[in-house]
Scaffold this motif. Structure first.
Motif, PDB file in Angstrom:
ATOM      1  N   ARG A 100       0.757  -1.380   0.040  1.00  0.00           N
ATOM      2  CA  ARG A 100      -0.119  -0.059  -0.101  1.00  0.00           C
ATOM      3  C   ARG A 100       0.845   1.232   0.202  1.00  0.00           C
ATOM      4  NH1 ARG A 100      -5.489   1.387   3.629  1.00  0.00           N
ATOM      5  NH2 ARG A 100      -6.149   3.053   2.529  1.00  0.00           N
ATOM      6  N   ARG A 102       0.601   5.176  -0.043  1.00  0.00           N
ATOM      7  CA  ARG A 102      -0.173   6.532   0.276  1.00  0.00           C
ATOM      8  C   ARG A 102       0.853   7.820   0.149  1.00  0.00           C
ATOM      9  NH1 ARG A 102      -4.913   6.815   2.970  1.00  0.00           N
ATOM     10  NH2 ARG A 102      -4.292   8.753   3.859  1.00  0.00           N
ATOM     11  N   HIS A 105       4.462   7.554   1.497  1.00  0.00           N
ATOM     12  CA  HIS A 105       4.573   6.574   2.629  1.00  0.00           C
ATOM     13  C   HIS A 105       4.174   5.156   1.650  1.00  0.00           C
ATOM     14  CE1 HIS A 105       4.865   9.230   5.801  1.00  0.00           C
ATOM     15  NE2 HIS A 105       3.936  10.146   5.250  1.00  0.00           N
ATOM     16  N   LEU A 156       2.325  -0.937   9.470  1.00  0.00           N
ATOM     17  CA  LEU A 156       1.481   0.267   8.914  1.00  0.00           C
ATOM     18  C   LEU A 156       0.568  -0.061   7.942  1.00  0.00           C
ATOM     19  CD1 LEU A 156       1.779   3.371   9.340  1.00  0.00           C
ATOM     20  CD2 LEU A 156       3.078   3.420   6.898  1.00  0.00           C
ATOM     21  N   TYR A 157      -0.472   0.212   8.144  1.00  0.00           N
ATOM     22  CA  TYR A 157      -1.777   0.285   7.484  1.00  0.00           C
ATOM     23  C   TYR A 157      -2.372  -1.336   7.609  1.00  0.00           C
ATOM     24  CZ  TYR A 157       0.238   3.995   4.780  1.00  0.00           C
ATOM     25  OH  TYR A 157       0.793   5.263   4.145  1.00  0.00           O
ATOM     26  N   ARG A 158      -1.665  -1.905   8.584  1.00  0.00           N
ATOM     27  CA  ARG A 158      -1.969  -3.216   8.895  1.00  0.00           C
ATOM     28  C   ARG A 158      -1.799  -4.182   7.645  1.00  0.00           C
ATOM     29  NH1 ARG A 158      -2.669  -2.793  13.826  1.00  0.00           N
ATOM     30  NH2 ARG A 158      -4.144  -0.850  14.581  1.00  0.00           N
TER      31      ARG A 158
ATOM     32  N   VAL B  65      -2.881   8.092   9.658  1.00  0.00           N
ATOM     33  CA  VAL B  65      -2.693   6.722   9.258  1.00  0.00           C
ATOM     34  C   VAL B  65      -1.085   6.348   8.436  1.00  0.00           C
ATOM     35  CG1 VAL B  65      -5.154   6.723   8.866  1.00  0.00           C
ATOM     36  CG2 VAL B  65      -3.781   7.170   6.720  1.00  0.00           C
ATOM     37  N   ASP B  66      -0.466   7.308   8.288  1.00  0.00           N
ATOM     38  CA  ASP B  66       0.622   7.268   7.262  1.00  0.00           C
ATOM     39  C   ASP B  66       1.742   7.024   8.178  1.00  0.00           C
ATOM     40  OD1 ASP B  66      -0.748   7.219   4.794  1.00  0.00           O
ATOM     41  OD2 ASP B  66      -0.753   9.500   5.004  1.00  0.00           O
ATOM     42  N   GLN B  67       1.813   7.121   9.457  1.00  0.00           N
ATOM     43  CA  GLN B  67       3.023   6.757  10.206  1.00  0.00           C
ATOM     44  C   GLN B  67       2.336   6.265  11.702  1.00  0.00           C
ATOM     45  OE1 GLN B  67       5.667  10.049  11.359  1.00  0.00           O
ATOM     46  NE2 GLN B  67       4.285  11.374  10.292  1.00  0.00           N
ATOM     47  N   PHE B 126      -3.036   3.570  12.837  1.00  0.00           N
ATOM     48  CA  PHE B 126      -4.596   3.745  12.592  1.00  0.00           C
ATOM     49  C   PHE B 126      -4.865   3.326  11.020  1.00  0.00           C
ATOM     50  CE2 PHE B 126      -4.418   7.353  15.552  1.00  0.00           C
ATOM     51  CZ  PHE B 126      -5.541   6.785  16.544  1.00  0.00           C
ATOM     52  N   THR B 127      -5.857   3.095  10.769  1.00  0.00           N
ATOM     53  CA  THR B 127      -6.108   3.036   9.148  1.00  0.00           C
ATOM     54  C   THR B 127      -7.296   4.067   8.978  1.00  0.00           C
ATOM     55  OG1 THR B 127      -7.583   1.134   9.796  1.00  0.00           O
ATOM     56  CG2 THR B 127      -5.468   0.505   8.704  1.00  0.00           C
ATOM     57  N   PRO B 128      -7.489   4.150   7.544  1.00  0.00           N
ATOM     58  CA  PRO B 128      -8.443   5.485   7.438  1.00  0.00           C
ATOM     59  C   PRO B 128      -9.773   4.852   8.205  1.00  0.00           C
ATOM     60  CG  PRO B 128      -7.176   4.887   5.474  1.00  0.00           C
ATOM     61  CD  PRO B 128      -6.562   3.956   6.399  1.00  0.00           C
TER      62      PRO B 128
END
Lengths: 306, 154
Positions: A100, A102, A105, A156-158, B65-67, B126-128
């Motif tokens: 993923r 973003r 990142h 990150l982002y699981r 969510v990005d870190q 976190f995630t969105p």
């Protein structure tokens, strides 16, 4: 005979097609039944999937922003063998890589997905041709949470969740029928994931998933009874909300997913076939609380004569 | 006769000038930080009635969510102090977790004591989506928990 082989590819894809984000969507069923006159088969599938949208709670569709790119590549091996004239067993092993990005990142992870085992029984054989009577098989599948889940993910982002995170049992039926160059199939399945407890120093969290179900209705045609088959399918699935107890008590939301599939299959020879498939979870916008994918898959299936 | 044309050209030119260039977009994380900042800056946002304490969280990184995000939690006696100090060490185990509102998913970050009445909560991923950030005090069977909401929707 040719049609039966091509048809078996459709059956395989339909029943396995829930390759939504491993964290959330998708159904728990797993199936690679031998539906032709074979003693064993091995299928290798390469799947490339991209999350293009989300179906929020309450429905609708929300497309991902262009800077948010999430892809999944899967290599899946399905093996099945007869253990008697009407009984069979099989194993599915997926290896999954998720990425993923973003903006600037990026996170990625790869590893084993949820492994599943199945036992199938040919409940309604087609030893003699009938205009109306279909061939039917019933199956039981056990899914092991070898892929981890969002509850176990650390990255990150699981991104390192590659499965649902629950031991699960599934039971269902596969019904097949063909008339001339046309064929159709129906898969119905229900599954029950088992509860699990996450231990933490501030207390235990009990996760209680509910029942889930999925189905698949497919239609195909083999032009001029040749080596190619064209098929389409619709695969809905449903997961009950997951309840939590312990550290915090609450109830999640149900997940529903509608997958549309188009498929082109080719029979290279009597014991080798391949298939190219495109699936889209945004065509029917009735999904709920799930990521929505567009997916390409290519599979090669080797069979051994009974 | 010429003046309306000159005015029109001038208007178009001015419009062109102010509309050219890249749109300034605030990063989503800043917007959500602001949202959270507003959410927690009121007095005694997290009130632990049984312990007789107020608490507040202050984001160090994120929420994003990005870190990995992180924040501090401070505790004070509502009647004797404020969020500026002096902080009071709770007579209970301090814990924290985050819960995704839509799905009920719960995750446990790391909690470390910084000093009396102040804890660092790190490794918050976190995630969105919409989240609840919980702070918990646990003493034996008595558990008190309070949360603030964080919206990380795209």
């Amino acid at each position: 005979m040719t049609k039966a082989f091509l048809f078996s590819l459709l059956v395989l894809l339909l029943s396995k097609w829930s390759v939504a984000a491993p964290c959330c969507g998708g159904s728990a069923n797993s199936l690679s039944l031998i539906s032709g006159d074979d003693s064993a088969q091995i299928t290798t599938t390469l799947i490339s999937s991209q999350v293009v949208a989300e179906a929020p709670v309450g429905g609708g569709i929300k497309y991902r922003k262009t800077h948010d790119n999430e892809t999944t590549q899967t290599l899946r091996i399905d093996a099945a063998t007869l253990i008697s004239d009407r009984w069979q067993t099989g194993l599915t092993v997926p290896v999954i890589r998720r990425v993923r990005t973003r903006g600037t990142h990026e996170a990625s992870a790869s590893g084993l997905g949820d492994v599943s085992l199945h036992v199938g029984f040919e409940a309604l054989p087609d030893w003699t041709y009938s205009v109306w009577r279909p061939k039917a098989m019933v199956f039981i599948t056990a899914t092991l949470p070898t892929g981890g889940s969002i509850y176990d993910a650390k990255e990150l982002y699981r991104i390192d969740s590659r499965g649902r995170g629950f031991y699960s049992l599934s039971a269902g039926a596969l019904i097949l029928k063909h008339w001339g160059i046309w064929d159709t199939s129906l898969v119905i399945e229900a599954h029950r994931p088992f509860s699990r407890t996450l231990k933490n120093e501030i207390g235990d969290l009990n996760l209680k998933p509910g029942w889930g179900t999925s189905g698949s209705l497919a239609v195909g045609v083999t032009p001029m009874s040749g080596d190619f088959r064209i098929g389409i399918a619709l695969t809905p699935s449903y997961e009950s909300p997951i309840a939590t107890e312990g550290v915090v008590s609450g109830q999640g939301e149900k997940v529903s997913l509608w997958t549309s599939t188009a498929q082109l299959s080719y029979l290279a020879n009597e014991f080798l076939s391949m298939s190219l498939t495109y699936s889209d979870q945004t065509l029917i916008q009735a999904s709920d609380n799930s990521t929505l994918n567009r997916t390409f898959a290519f599979l090669v299936q080797k069979r051994w004569e009974r | 006769m010429k003046s309306p044309i000159v005015l029109l050209i001038g208007f178009l030119f001015a419009t062109l000038l102010i509309s050219c260039g890249r749109e300034i977009l605030f990063p989503r994380t800043e917007k959500t930080s602001y949202h959270s900042f507003m959410a927690v800056k009121t007095a005694c946002t997290l009130k632990f009635a049984q312990a007789g304490l107020c608490s507040e969280i202050n984001w160090i990184t994120g929420p994003t969510v990005d870190q990995e995000s992180s924040f501090t939690v401070t505790f004070w006696n509502e009647k004797e102090a404020s969020s500026k100090g002096s902080w009071v060490e709770p007579n209970a185990q301090v814990g924290a977790f985050i819960r995704m509102t839509c799905c009920g998913s719960v995750f446990f970050p790391k909690v470390n004591k910084v000093e009396n009445g102040k804890y660092l909560v790190s490794n918050v991923k976190f995630t969105p989506g919409k989240w609840e950030v919980y702070v918990q005090l646990k003493k034996g069977d008595v558990v008190e928990k309070q949360f603030v909401t964080v919206n990380l929707d795209d």
